[in-house]
Each structure stands twice: as structure tokens, then as C-alpha cells.
Design a protein around this motif. Structure first.
Motif, PDB file in Angstrom:
ATOM      1  N   UNK A 233       0.892  -1.261  -0.050  1.00 55.65           N
ATOM      2  CA  UNK A 233      -0.037   0.008  -0.064  1.00 55.65           C
ATOM      3  C   UNK A 233       0.791   1.275   0.031  1.00 55.65           C
ATOM      4  N   UNK A 234       1.843   1.248   0.758  1.00 56.86           N
ATOM      5  CA  UNK A 234       2.781   2.375   0.915  1.00 56.86           C
ATOM      6  C   UNK A 234       3.873   2.341  -0.044  1.00 56.86           C
ATOM      7  N   UNK A 235       4.288   1.368  -1.015  1.00 57.27           N
ATOM      8  CA  UNK A 235       5.102   1.206  -1.886  1.00 57.27           C
ATOM      9  C   UNK A 235       5.456   2.332  -2.758  1.00 57.27           C
ATOM     10  N   UNK A 236       4.261   2.778  -3.490  1.00 59.55           N
ATOM     11  CA  UNK A 236       4.726   3.680  -4.417  1.00 59.55           C
ATOM     12  C   UNK A 236       5.131   5.319  -3.942  1.00 59.55           C
ATOM     13  N   UNK A 237       4.460   5.583  -3.097  1.00 58.71           N
ATOM     14  CA  UNK A 237       4.795   6.937  -2.232  1.00 58.71           C
ATOM     15  C   UNK A 237       6.269   6.685  -1.648  1.00 58.71           C
ATOM     16  N   UNK A 238       6.524   5.694  -1.055  1.00 63.83           N
ATOM     17  CA  UNK A 238       7.751   5.198   0.007  1.00 63.83           C
ATOM     18  C   UNK A 238       8.831   5.411  -1.223  1.00 63.83           C
ATOM     19  N   UNK A 239       8.673   4.712  -2.182  1.00 66.47           N
ATOM     20  CA  UNK A 239       9.768   4.408  -3.384  1.00 66.47           C
ATOM     21  C   UNK A 239      10.112   5.844  -3.999  1.00 66.47           C
ATOM     22  N   UNK A 240       9.079   6.695  -4.112  1.00 66.20           N
ATOM     23  CA  UNK A 240       9.125   7.818  -4.808  1.00 66.20           C
ATOM     24  C   UNK A 240       9.938   8.572  -3.806  1.00 66.20           C
ATOM     25  N   UNK A 241       9.565   8.938  -2.653  1.00 64.81           N
ATOM     26  CA  UNK A 241      10.439   9.579  -1.724  1.00 64.81           C
ATOM     27  C   UNK A 241      11.722   9.242  -1.447  1.00 64.81           C
ATOM     28  N   UNK A 242      11.993   7.740  -1.595  1.00 63.00           N
ATOM     29  CA  UNK A 242      13.265   7.489  -1.165  1.00 63.00           C
ATOM     30  C   UNK A 242      14.208   7.670  -2.419  1.00 63.00           C
ATOM     31  N   UNK A 243      13.676   7.608  -3.698  1.00 66.43           N
ATOM     32  CA  UNK A 243      14.546   7.954  -4.857  1.00 66.43           C
ATOM     33  C   UNK A 243      14.736   9.384  -5.118  1.00 66.43           C
ATOM     34  N   UNK A 244      13.907  10.367  -4.691  1.00 73.35           N
ATOM     35  CA  UNK A 244      14.340  11.605  -4.749  1.00 73.35           C
ATOM     36  C   UNK A 244      15.228  12.071  -3.568  1.00 73.35           C
ATOM     37  N   UNK A 245      15.058  11.645  -2.368  1.00 70.59           N
ATOM     38  CA  UNK A 245      15.813  11.777  -1.452  1.00 70.59           C
ATOM     39  C   UNK A 245      17.424  11.423  -1.414  1.00 70.59           C
ATOM     40  N   UNK A 246      17.262  10.235  -2.112  1.00 67.98           N
ATOM     41  CA  UNK A 246      18.710   9.699  -2.432  1.00 67.98           C
ATOM     42  C   UNK A 246      19.484  10.378  -3.632  1.00 67.98           C
ATOM     43  N   UNK A 247      18.645  10.838  -4.452  1.00 67.21           N
ATOM     44  CA  UNK A 247      19.224  11.782  -5.379  1.00 67.21           C
ATOM     45  C   UNK A 247      19.661  13.272  -4.829  1.00 67.21           C
ATOM     46  N   UNK A 248      18.907  13.710  -3.882  1.00 66.52           N
ATOM     47  CA  UNK A 248      19.213  15.271  -3.292  1.00 66.52           C
ATOM     48  C   UNK A 248      20.313  14.999  -2.653  1.00 66.52           C
ATOM     49  N   UNK A 249      20.459  13.730  -1.753  1.00 67.44           N
ATOM     50  CA  UNK A 249      21.414  13.556  -0.589  1.00 67.44           C
ATOM     51  C   UNK A 249      22.812  13.191  -1.251  1.00 67.44           C
ATOM     52  N   UNK A 250      22.794  12.485  -2.441  1.00 67.16           N
ATOM     53  CA  UNK A 250      24.050  12.088  -3.078  1.00 67.16           C
ATOM     54  C   UNK A 250      24.374  10.674  -2.285  1.00 67.16           C
TER      55      UNK A 250
END
Length: 368
Positions: A233-250
Motif C-alpha cells: 500500500x505504501x510502496x509507491x509513495x515510499x519508493x518515490x520519496x526514497x529515490x528523490x531523497x537519495x538523489x538530493x542527498x547524493x
């Protein structure tokens, strides 16, 4: 008071055979033409649909189809009246009216169950082993029972049409008005009490109703479905947040990293909406970020083993801690984004023991 059925039962489309019995319940037996009527409707509809390349013939047959439908639906309604009369003689009008009133209530509950629970399981690639059992558990929930009780207080409101196959509830109830009240005490047992092996029969009947991809999905008990479906249920939002955060954090995002990005939530929200290919207003972007971060924290907390999903038959699935208390990160996430103050969110995570270095690592972590 007469035991006749009002309006008088039409015998259109029905072959009646009078029996030697004088019992009202067995005064007549009949062989209905329902199967023939149904097959006739199907054939007429198929014929009209097959004439799409013949507009003139199609117009002629379309008129015939409407006439046939009007007549055949009238026959179907008469047959329903006749069936109601037989049922009222065998049991009572009160029992039948009660059953008719219950049908739309259970129909609404069943639709909600399929969409909200079976569909929730299917989203995780599984299906419930006990479909009917789950439905019964939902009906037994106190909150659901109260809602259904409120629905039962009002008669179903239906607008009659000449194309209806069944009379409306009001019409059927009025037609039963002249039947004598039952002289027997009410039997409140469920109808399944008439079956020798109700659970098995109901489950086999439900299995036969399943279609599409559901039939090939693994069948699991609800206790095993809950953790899988909660994470799905939370996979789509969690994955999107994870990918964007990983990109911003490096670097690979963790809870600490995601929360740190909330200090500049406008930048985080902008990157998130850009990754979605959306151009939205600031308040909409903030709402999307709230949902994504909330989903990420839930997924990471469950992956860390500190929280778990609990199936709630009276409402939405719940995130709970070891003590069984419900945990909701949403309000604290919203406050952090709106006020750029993450202190309350960190405090809440600390209270339930979720470590800051927890994360989901990849979308694969969300299936467990």
C-alpha cells in the motif's frame, strides 16, 4: 384478511399446474419461463450488436429489441411477484420484507469488502484464503455493525422503470401487504444454518466467483496478507520519496536523511513533483510531499521491525507499535513541512524506537 397476492399474480410467461393440495403454500407449482426469457434477451442483444455494418436492418431490429425487452422485463417482474408470494406463504411476509431490506445493505457491504479488503490484498499479489470468512469478520466489527444498522433503518429508495427486471422494494413490500402476519416466533439464525457444511459451501461458491488475475494469486490467511498488503500500500509513495531523497542527498537515503531534507521542504517538494512529471501549486506539492514522506516513514519503520501493520475490520489498515498502540506519522510530517520544524517528528520516531539509520534501501524491501 385475504391471503391473495396484490396485485394479483400475473401468469404471463408462466405455466401453472394446480395441485391437489389445499395448502396456500402448495396451492400451485409452476414451471417458469425465466431461462427462456433470459436467453431470448441475450440473443436479441447479440443480434442487434452483430448488425453494426447494416444500419437499416439494425434500426429495424433495434425497435424490435426495445419491444422485446419491455415485454420480457414485464414477464420477469411478474415472476418476481410470484416468487415473493410463494416465499411469503412458506414463511411470512414480514420475513420476506426483512430479507429484501437486507439485500441492498449486504450488497453495499460486499462491494466495500471486495474493493477495500480483497482489492487491498490483490494489490500485494495475493488473495484471501477465506473470502467469506473475512466478510463475516468485517460484518461482525462493532463499527461496521453500527453503520449497517443505520442503513437498515431506511427503506431502499429506487425509481421504477419499465425496463427493470425486478420490481422496486416499495412495490414488492406493497404487494405483500395483505398477507397475514406470521404466527410463528422469529428465527434469527443466519440462512447458512440450513447448510450442512456452510463454511465449505460458501468458500467453494466464492472461489467460483473469482475471476481474472485473482484466480492465479496465492491464497493466504488474512494474518499473512496484512504485512504484505500494508507494505504494498505504501510502496509507491515510499519508493518515490526514497529515490528523490537519495538523489538530493547524493547517498542512500535513510530516515535521518529524509527528515533533514524537510528543513528545506520547498526544494524537496519541487524535486518530488518534478520526478512525477507534474507542475502543481505549492500547496498541492506540499500535500504530495506529506503523503510520500509519511509512506516512506511507515515503510522504513516496518522494515526496521519496530512497527507492524494491523488489519482493522472497522476502518483503514493501521500501523501499530509493540504495545498495540496506533502510530500515525501524518500529522507530525505535515507540521514539519508547514513549519520547517522536525523536532516533533523526531520525538515521535524516538518514542516508538525507530532508528534514524533505518530505511527501505530499495523497493524490494517493501515486499516483506
Amino acid at each position: 384478511m385475504s391471503n391473495s397476492f396484490l396485485p394479483p399474480p400475473s401468469r404471463t410467461g408462466t405455466r401453472w399446474i394446480e395441485t391437489s393440495s389445499t395448502s396456500p403454500a402448495a396451492r400451485y407449482c409452476w414451471i417458469t419461463s425465466a431461462p427462456l426469457t433470459y436467453r431470448g434477451r441475450v440473443q436479441v442483444e447479440r443480434t442487434v450488436a452483430g448488425l453494426h455494418n447494416h444500419p437499416i436492418l439494425r434500426r429495424v431490429f433495434h425497435g424490435y429489441a426495445l419491444l422485446f425487452l419491455l415485454v420480457s422485463q414485464k414477464v420477469s417482474r411478474d415472476q418476481e411477484y410470484e416468487a415473493d408470494a410463494a416465499a411469503a406463504r412458506l414463511t411470512s411476509a414480514d420475513a420476506l420484507v426483512s430479507a429484501l431490506r437486507e439485500l441492498p445493505v449486504l450488497d453495499a457491504a460486499w462491494d466495500h469488502y471486495l474493493a477495500g479488503y480483497v482489492g487491498w490484498a490483490a494489490n500485494a499479489g495475493v488473495r484471501p484464503r477465506a473470502v467469506v470468512g473475512g466478510f463475516q469478520r468485517m460484518l461482525a466489527d462493532d463499527a461496521r455493525a453500527e453503520t449497517l444498522s443505520q442503513l437498515r433503518e431506511e427503506d431502499p429508495q429506487e425509481k421504477p422503470s419499465r425496463f427493470d427486471s425486478h420490481p422496486t422494494f416499495a412495490q414488492r413490500k406493497a404487494a405483500l401487504a395483505d398477507f397475514r402476519p406470521s404466527q410463528h416466533p422469529a428465527d434469527h439464525r443466519p440462512a447458512t444454518a440450513l447448510l450442512a457444511n456452510a463454511d465449505d459451501v460458501m468458500e467453494r461458491a466464492t472461489e467460483a466467483m473469482l475471476s481474472g488475475n485473482l484466480t492465479s494469486m496465492p491464497a493466504l490467511p488474512w494474518e499473512e496478507i496484512t504485512p504484505l498488503a500494508g507494505q504494498a500500500m505504501v510502496r509507491p509513495g515510499a519508493t518515490q520519496a526514497h529515490q528523490v531523497a537519495t538523489s538530493l542527498l547524493g547517498r542512500e537515503a535513510t530516515i535521518d536523511g529524509v527528515i533533514a531534507l524537510l528543513d528545506d521542504s520547498t526544494r524537496f517538494a519541487s524535486a518530488l513533483t518534478e520526478s512525477l512529471g507534474e507542475t502543481v501549486e505549492a500547496d498541492t506539492a506540499a500535500a504530495l510531499l506529506t503523503m510520500a514522506v509519511d509512506a516512506y516513514l511507515a515503510a522504513a519503520a516496518v522494515t526496521s521491525g519496530r512497527l507492524s501493520w494491523q488489519l482493522n475490520w472497522g476502518g483503514d489498515v493501521q500501523l501499530i507499535d509493540y504495545a498495540g498502540s496506533v502510530v500515525d506519522f501524518g500529522p507530525a510530517v505535515r507540521a514539519a513541512i508547514e513549519n520547517s520544524d522536525v523536532a516533533a517528528l523526531r520525538t515521535q520516531l524516538g518514542k516508538v524506537g525507530v532508528p534514524g539509520d533505518a530505511g527501505i534501501e530499495s523497493s524490494h524491501a517493501l515486499v516483506g
